[in-house]
Design an enzyme around this catalytic site. Structure first.
Site, short mmCIF file in Angstrom:
data_model
loop_
_atom_site.label_atom_id
_atom_site.label_comp_id
_atom_site.label_asym_id
_atom_site.label_seq_id
_atom_site.Cartn_x
_atom_site.Cartn_y
_atom_site.Cartn_z
N ASP A 59 2.05 105.29 98.54
CA ASP A 59 2.90 104.84 97.83
C ASP A 59 3.91 104.12 98.57
OD1 ASP A 59 3.70 107.06 99.22
OD2 ASP A 59 4.93 108.01 97.60
N HIS A 264 0.85 82.11 118.96
CA HIS A 264 1.24 83.11 118.10
C HIS A 264 1.02 84.45 118.64
CE1 HIS A 264 0.48 79.84 114.80
NE2 HIS A 264 1.72 79.53 115.25
N ASP A 281 10.47 83.51 121.50
CA ASP A 281 10.75 83.14 120.05
C ASP A 281 11.00 84.07 119.19
OD1 ASP A 281 10.59 81.36 117.84
OD2 ASP A 281 8.63 80.46 118.42
N ASP A 292 16.10 80.24 114.44
CA ASP A 292 14.92 80.06 114.85
C ASP A 292 15.09 79.57 116.57
OD1 ASP A 292 12.23 79.80 115.62
OD2 ASP A 292 11.73 78.17 114.25
N HIS A 373 1.56 71.69 119.42
CA HIS A 373 2.32 71.83 117.97
C HIS A 373 3.19 70.83 117.71
CE1 HIS A 373 5.61 73.57 120.14
NE2 HIS A 373 4.83 74.10 120.82
N HIS A 377 10.64 71.44 112.51
CA HIS A 377 10.44 71.72 111.22
C HIS A 377 11.83 72.19 110.32
CE1 HIS A 377 11.23 75.99 111.93
NE2 HIS A 377 10.19 75.89 113.17
N HIS A 384 10.13 78.08 108.06
CA HIS A 384 9.62 76.80 107.91
C HIS A 384 10.15 76.23 106.44
CE1 HIS A 384 6.19 77.92 111.00
NE2 HIS A 384 7.50 77.69 111.42
N GLU A 402 11.49 72.04 119.04
CA GLU A 402 11.01 72.90 119.91
C GLU A 402 9.98 72.48 120.48
OE1 GLU A 402 9.07 75.78 117.41
OE2 GLU A 402 9.91 74.97 115.74
N TYR A 406 2.49 74.20 127.88
CA TYR A 406 1.83 75.29 128.28
C TYR A 406 0.77 75.35 129.35
CZ TYR A 406 4.38 76.01 123.84
OH TYR A 406 5.53 75.94 122.97
N ARG A 415 8.72 77.08 126.41
CA ARG A 415 9.28 76.27 124.95
C ARG A 415 10.45 76.66 125.01
NH1 ARG A 415 5.84 78.32 121.86
NH2 ARG A 415 6.93 79.98 120.65
N GLU A 417 13.90 75.93 122.05
CA GLU A 417 14.08 75.89 120.65
C GLU A 417 15.40 75.74 120.20
OE1 GLU A 417 11.44 78.20 117.82
OE2 GLU A 417 11.91 76.81 116.08
N1 GLY Z 1 9.25 80.86 115.16
C1 GLY Z 1 8.45 80.08 114.49
C2 GLY Z 1 8.76 78.50 114.54
O1 GLY Z 1 9.29 78.23 115.75
O2 GLY Z 1 8.26 77.79 114.07
MN MN Z 2 10.69 79.64 116.73
MN MN Z 3 10.67 77.09 114.95
#
Ligand code: GLY
Ligand code: MN
Ligand code: MN
Length: 447
Positions: A59, A264, A281, A292, A373, A377, A384, A402, A406, A415, A417
């Site tokens: 539950d 990830h 991150d 972010d 990447h 965004h 996102h 960002e 690597y 990185r 951001e």
């Molecule tokens: N933390 C997710 C991104 O940087 O897009």
């Molecule tokens: Mn991020």
């Molecule tokens: Mn991000």
């Protein structure tokens, strides 16, 4: 025993009348609805349902998370809420109707207070508030009067889910009962509206970012060789929640050494060793808006010459990208230009050979080995955040920037951001107060 179980589980998902954060100015939601109404075809009826409470096992449930389009239009952060908009309705009371769960003494005791009709009006600016039990009757009275039913789908290009939402179930039921109505996707208009941020939204985003900064500064003082990645996660969470955030905007990534190269990485279960860098991150939520951030710092407080070179290369790319993320450019062209800048940095670091770069296959750029990447965004109520695909950059949008490098063979991933608002003459860096340069980070860690 029953009662005990009820208490344990329900307390987890009880939505709250007053949110933990400062109240949002209801004028924001009035403005947002007005923008949507402007985009509707004549004689349209919009219906947007709240998200379901997501079950886990037995539950148990996950903490409730509102449908962001519904929240954007109403400010109501409560399950079983429905918004109906019918701007051309003959009766004024039918032009905007908000349906909320009926409160009762029983619900107040077991789940905590729910919005009264008066409170729902205060939060949303909607005068016509009814109990959700009456929704079906009201809807079936209004639907025959309209030409277009504009309903809610999740149109995010990366949404990949098999779970049927409450809105999807409603679409199915609607199409069965009203097969000859015209149907529209309200999400497309909302993408256009939501990608331009209101001042009130930027206030909440800045607050989420300020809380994230407090977490980062706390971690800079806490970090030393031998601490666990999970302990860093705990430091952030402590600082976020004590500042009235409900927690992380997304699952935090705390990767030391080579773990920083797994994009990830979510385990956060390794020890941070002397001589490594740790990539974090992490962002705080505040009032449903999200920060972010990524920061990468040396575990022992001092960059090695190589770490400094890689870090400063990433920082230069971030700053150059900030100069490109301006009106007149779109995301595809932007990413291409950022990759060109990154390629020069990777050549400078000895990771790409300049001669080989001249001969490379344009469909397989060498730079992607070290930077695989996207650079930016949209950011807002969703991390996102939604926008029409590939829309050009415009004043008033909020983006992340960002870039990262690597290097798996060196056990080093960096990185950085930041989050920026595209301003009239230049971008506004919402991270302006963060320690960011090598010198600033080393000084903050030495405090
Ligand atoms: N933390 C997710 C991104 O940087 O897009
Ligand atoms: Mn991020
Ligand atoms: Mn991000």
């Amino acid at each position: 025993m029953d009662a005990f179980y009820g208490l344990q589980v329900r307390m987890k998902f009880s939505a709250v009348v007053s949110m933990r954060s400062d109240p949002v100015d209801p004028a924001l939601f009035v403005r947002n609805r007005a923008k949507l109404v402007e985009k509707l075809k004549p004689n349209t009826l919009v219906v947007i349902h709240a998200n379901d409470i997501t079950p886990t096992n037995a539950d148990g449930t996950l903490q409730f998370r509102q449908n962001n389009d519904l929240y954007y239009l109403t400010g109501v952060d409560q399950e079983e809420t429905v918004l109906v908009l019918f701007p051309d309705a003959p009766m004024e009371a039918d032009r905007e109707i908000l349906f909320v769960r009926e409160t009762s003494e029983h619900i107040a005791i077991w789940e905590g207070e729910k919005l009264t009709k008066e409170q729902a009006t205060k939060v949303s600016g909607i005068k016509s508030v009814r109990w959700v039990d009456s929704f079906e009757d009201v809807f079936h009275t209004l639907a025959p009067m309209v030409d277009v039913l504009s309903l809610h789908t999740n149109e995010h290009p990366r949404a990949n889910t098999i779970v049927e939402t409450r809105n999807r179930r409603f679409i199915r039921a609607c199409q069965e009962r009203y097969p000859l109505h015209r149907y529209e996707r309200v999400a497309l208009s909302l993408q256009e509206i939501r990608m331009l941020k209101d001042e009130e939204e930027i206030k909440f985003l800045q607050k989420a970012i300020d809380i994230t900064e407090a977490g980062f500064r706390r971690v800079l003082k806490f970090l030393k060789p031998g601490v666990g990645e999970w302990e860093i996660e705990a430091e952030y969470l402590h600082e976020f929640v004590r500042n009235k955030s409900r927690g992380f905007s997304y699952s935090p990534i705390i990767g030391s050494g080579k773990n920083a190269c797994a994009l990830h990485y979510l385990e956060n279960d390794k020890i941070c060793e002397d001589g490594q860098m740790v990539l974090m991150d992490v962002g705080a939520e505040y009032g449903n808006w999200n920060a972010d951030m990524t920061r990468t710092v040396p575990v022992n407080g001092k960059f090695t010459p190589r770490q400094k070179d890689v870090y400063e290369a990433v920082l230069r790319v971030m700053r150059a990208a900030n100069g490109l993320l301006r009106p007149g450019l779109g995301p595809i062209e932007y990413q291409k230009k950022v990759l060109e800048i990154m390629e020069k940095e990777l050549i400078g670091l000895g990771l790409i050979d300049a001669e080989e770069a001249k001969k490379q296959d344009a469909t397989k750029p060498l730079v992607k080995k070290y930077f695989m990447h996207g650079t930016s965004h949209h950011l807002g109520l969703d991390v996102h955040d939604v926008s029409p695909p590939n829309s050009d950059f415009t004043v008033g949008q909020v983006f992340t920037i960002e870039p990262g490098i690597y290097i798996r063979e060196e056990g080093l991933g960096v990185r950085i951001e930041n989050n920026v608002v595209i301003g009239e003459t230049e971008n506004i860096d919402l991270f302006v107060n963060f320690p960011t340069t090598v010198e600033e980070i080393e000084a903050a860690m030495a405090e």
